[in-house]
Design an enzyme around this catalytic site. Structure first.
Site, PDB file in Angstrom:
ATOM      1  N   ASP B  96      35.120  24.944  47.640  1.00 53.88           N
ATOM      2  CA  ASP B  96      34.397  23.686  47.598  1.00 53.88           C
ATOM      3  C   ASP B  96      35.182  22.658  48.403  1.00 53.88           C
ATOM      4  OD1 ASP B  96      36.465  22.747  46.149  1.00 53.88           O
ATOM      5  OD2 ASP B  96      35.348  22.388  44.322  1.00 53.88           O
ATOM      6  N   SER B  97      34.597  21.497  48.568  1.00 59.21           N
ATOM      7  CA  SER B  97      35.174  20.517  49.493  1.00 59.21           C
ATOM      8  C   SER B  97      36.085  19.515  48.813  1.00 59.21           C
ATOM      9  CB  SER B  97      34.045  19.741  50.153  1.00 59.21           C
ATOM     10  OG  SER B  97      33.304  19.058  49.140  1.00 59.21           O
ATOM     11  N   GLY B  98      36.051  19.489  47.502  1.00 56.89           N
ATOM     12  CA  GLY B  98      36.793  18.457  46.782  1.00 56.89           C
ATOM     13  C   GLY B  98      35.923  17.301  46.333  1.00 56.89           C
ATOM     14  N   ASP B 269      28.298  29.152  40.609  1.00 57.47           N
ATOM     15  CA  ASP B 269      29.683  29.190  40.130  1.00 57.47           C
ATOM     16  C   ASP B 269      29.740  28.327  38.896  1.00 57.47           C
ATOM     17  OD1 ASP B 269      29.781  26.477  41.679  1.00 57.47           O
ATOM     18  OD2 ASP B 269      31.617  26.542  40.488  1.00 57.47           O
ATOM     19  N   CYS B 307      29.342  47.467  26.595  1.00 58.12           N
ATOM     20  CA  CYS B 307      30.078  46.733  27.633  1.00 58.12           C
ATOM     21  C   CYS B 307      31.319  47.511  28.055  1.00 58.12           C
ATOM     22  CB  CYS B 307      30.478  45.357  27.107  1.00 58.12           C
ATOM     23  SG  CYS B 307      31.461  44.400  28.289  1.00 58.12           S
ATOM     24  N   CYS B 309      34.018  46.392  29.516  1.00 56.95           N
ATOM     25  CA  CYS B 309      35.206  45.552  29.747  1.00 56.95           C
ATOM     26  C   CYS B 309      36.341  45.932  28.796  1.00 56.95           C
ATOM     27  CB  CYS B 309      34.844  44.077  29.604  1.00 56.95           C
ATOM     28  SG  CYS B 309      35.002  43.465  27.917  1.00 56.95           S
ATOM     29  N   CYS B 312      36.071  45.034  25.016  1.00 58.40           N
ATOM     30  CA  CYS B 312      35.149  45.813  24.193  1.00 58.40           C
ATOM     31  C   CYS B 312      35.700  47.186  23.816  1.00 58.40           C
ATOM     32  CB  CYS B 312      33.776  45.886  24.861  1.00 58.40           C
ATOM     33  SG  CYS B 312      32.936  44.269  24.766  1.00 58.40           S
ATOM     34  N   HIS B 337      35.772  39.742  29.349  1.00 56.86           N
ATOM     35  CA  HIS B 337      34.459  40.054  28.781  1.00 56.86           C
ATOM     36  C   HIS B 337      33.379  39.099  29.298  1.00 56.86           C
ATOM     37  CE1 HIS B 337      31.240  41.236  26.170  1.00 56.86           C
ATOM     38  NE2 HIS B 337      31.026  39.941  25.963  1.00 56.86           N
TER      39      HIS B 337
END
Lengths: 380, 380
Positions: B96-98, B269, B307, B309, B312, B337
């Site tokens: 991102d640009s800030g 995001d 799941c 992950c 889990c 998770h």
């Protein structure tokens, strides 16, 4: 005592030192000795997933009875299938008895022949730990190896107090043995006696008669000089049964491990690699690195070029950045690296014993380290 | 502008909604859209190693220009090989640009046509961020996608202030385009205009003329009601070129992602899965779980049975224990998770668009969630 599921086989002995290469077998698998056990205080080696912990080369880990009895409580762990299932570690686990934590953490501990009365370091509530209770907790946890409850003294202490602690530790060890009900859990006794060779030998001989599955040297790494610690190990070793694993509790620096291996020690645990890792100190074959140092800001090199750990896929500059920015990944990566370093050091020691050049291995390792070593060495 | 190494291919469009399934290709590889980008504020997604991050299913991540310029500084990152090499992530990165951090974090920001003057939230030092400087920093970082510097306003704001911000954002976007020198970095413009449909369309039309590689909808998820956010997206989308990826910045809850996908958004995001994970809140197909709740103390179930992950592989009881004991592994596992949950949600959305039943997928997902949803949704 020989229990089914447990054995200790010595495969090689060194010609120049007391070092030996063995395999300690438990119901949850074998441990190649000399071995270093990472400390998993409350059912987690801080910051490591099980996969990451396994990848460091660790085979056996340590859990803290005192901490686990307070949080989450041994009954919760028992109800969730025991410590192995609870934390997802299917390898061997050793639990200490809480004796050291009573000495180092708990407040207003009162020790009588019956046991220890203390206040929780979490909420100040009053609790009692007896030999029978220490074993009951460890049986609820279901560790492979339970440590007997011992009486650890702050040094220096009077001769009389030391003799009392040695005798109490022996009596408590017998009571722990008596209290055992699980066939799949072995007990290790703990030798006390401070830095006094005569008391160390008396403690070891008294415990040897009880025939434990293993013997630990306790009460060291509490502030004494390294040479004093080595002397205490030398005073203890000859009085222990050589066919049983010998465990030096709460030690230590890499040099301490090699010096103790040379004196016949088979098992170690210490918070040094993990606690120091969380505080930006990395162990390497060339000595320790303090990663917050500005000199690492643009350092493109990994901590160690030949290390397979996840930290060594990054530059020292990146690792420094993580610590300067207060990012969790810094402690995580340095924990993984330091454990990997300790395990590689021990693997190297085992390989050296196998081919008969442990003394050279020790000499070369020590020569490689710079003098910048951390002072911290006690278990938590 | 069509740059070598970049492309956006729309493979499927939904019949009932504006959802589309595409592939956004960058010099560091492809991104299957709709896609969720984890937030790696200062060159680390908090608590995740690169392997763990990859295992969540994430293909593209976000870095924060403002944070990285302060720590460690873009020159350090450039000298250590750019952001990809620095953090060890070889997949696509968007920075991102800030602009948003100037709005949310920096103190005493003064915005003029030239740029923004502000004080660092770290040490209070005075700094200036202009469109040219925002691009220079991002070129030093070497991200695949650079965001233009935009002017984010706190809402509510006067009509005049909003019009000024929209016009300034357009002029700054043109200056960012002018400042670009790297062929291997694409720029996305950012639409502003608050909740005003007319200003949103004006902002989008003005930026569309500049022909950017992608378009973001900014200035949302700053406290407005979800319905207001959805309306703002609807007001913006028709004025953006449909052959370019559309990125909704800083959003959001799982339901927001599905609602935005239905309105034509391709990229997202948000810190929600990571920040909430660190605070013991788990996302599941049945809604959110607050892991510190006593009801999980002896709960043997994983967060989600299907799941893959690392969290889990443990019981909810163990995860609760980690948070109650303040252990790092709690935040680590819940971060893994929650990111896995978000990525599986997006993978499901992509698969649903491919077979033409995205509307049903959205409906079923929403029906599965309980009403216990976190309020937090802004990026940091």
């Amino acid at each position: 005592m020989n229990q089914p599921g447990f054995s200790f086989e010595i495969q090689h002995t060194d010609g120049q030192t007391l070092a030996r290469r063995g395999v300690f077998t438990t119901p949850h698998g074998p441990v190649d000795t000399p071995a270093f056990m990472p400390v998993g205080t409350v059912a987690t080696v801080k910051g490591m997933t099980i996969d990451q912990l396994r990848a460091t080369g660790s085979q056996m880990i340590l859990g803290n009875t005192y901490h686990l009895a307070l949080r989450p409580g041994e009954e919760v762990i028992r109800d969730l299938g025991g410590l192995h299932n609870f934390m997802g570690w299917d390898g061997p686990i050793l639990t200490d008895s809480g004796g050291f934590q009573l000495f180092s953490l708990a407040r207003m501990t009162q020790v009588t022949d019956q046991g220890a009365v203390f206040r929780s370091h979490i909420d100040g509530s009053q609790l009692e730990l007896t030999p029978e209770r220490a074993i009951a907790i460890q049986e609820a946890l279901g560790s492979d190896v339970a440590m007997v409850l011992d009486h650890v003294l702050a040094l220096p202490a009077s001769r009389e107090a030391m003799e009392d602690a040695v005798e109490r530790t022996r009596v408590w060890a017998a009571r722990c043995q008596e209290a055992a009900t699980r066939d799949d859990q072995a007990q290790f006794a703990i030798v006390q006696g401070g830095l006094d060779p005569e008391l160390r030998s008396r403690s070891a001989e008294g415990l040897k008669e009880l025939d434990f599955a293993g013997y630990a040297i306790g009460g060291l790494s509490v502030g004494e000089a390294p040479a004093e610690m080595y002397t205490a190990i030398e005073a203890t070793g000859p009085h222990l049964p050589r066919h049983r694993p010998c465990y030096l509790m709460g030690v230590g620096r890499p040099i301490d491990l090699l010096e103790a291996v040379a004196r016949g020690v088979d098992l170690f645990d210490c918070v040094m690699p993990t606690r120091n890792g969380r505080n930006a100190l990395a162990f390497t074959a060339e000595g320790t690195l303090r990663l917050r140092n500005l000199k690492f800001q643009r350092d493109e090199r990994p901590l160690e070029a030949d290390c397979p750990c996840p930290a060594c896929r990054h530059s020292r500059g990146y690792l420094r950045h993580l610590f300067m920015a207060g990012e969790m990944l810094g402690p995580i990566l340095l924990t993984a690296h330091n454990l990997t370093y300790y395990q590689r050091l021990m693997a190297g020691a085992r390989a050296a014993i196998e081919v008969g050049n442990f003394a050279e291995y020790r000499k070369a390792a020590i020569a490689g380290w710079s003098e910048d070593s951390p002072a911290e060495g006690a278990e938590s």
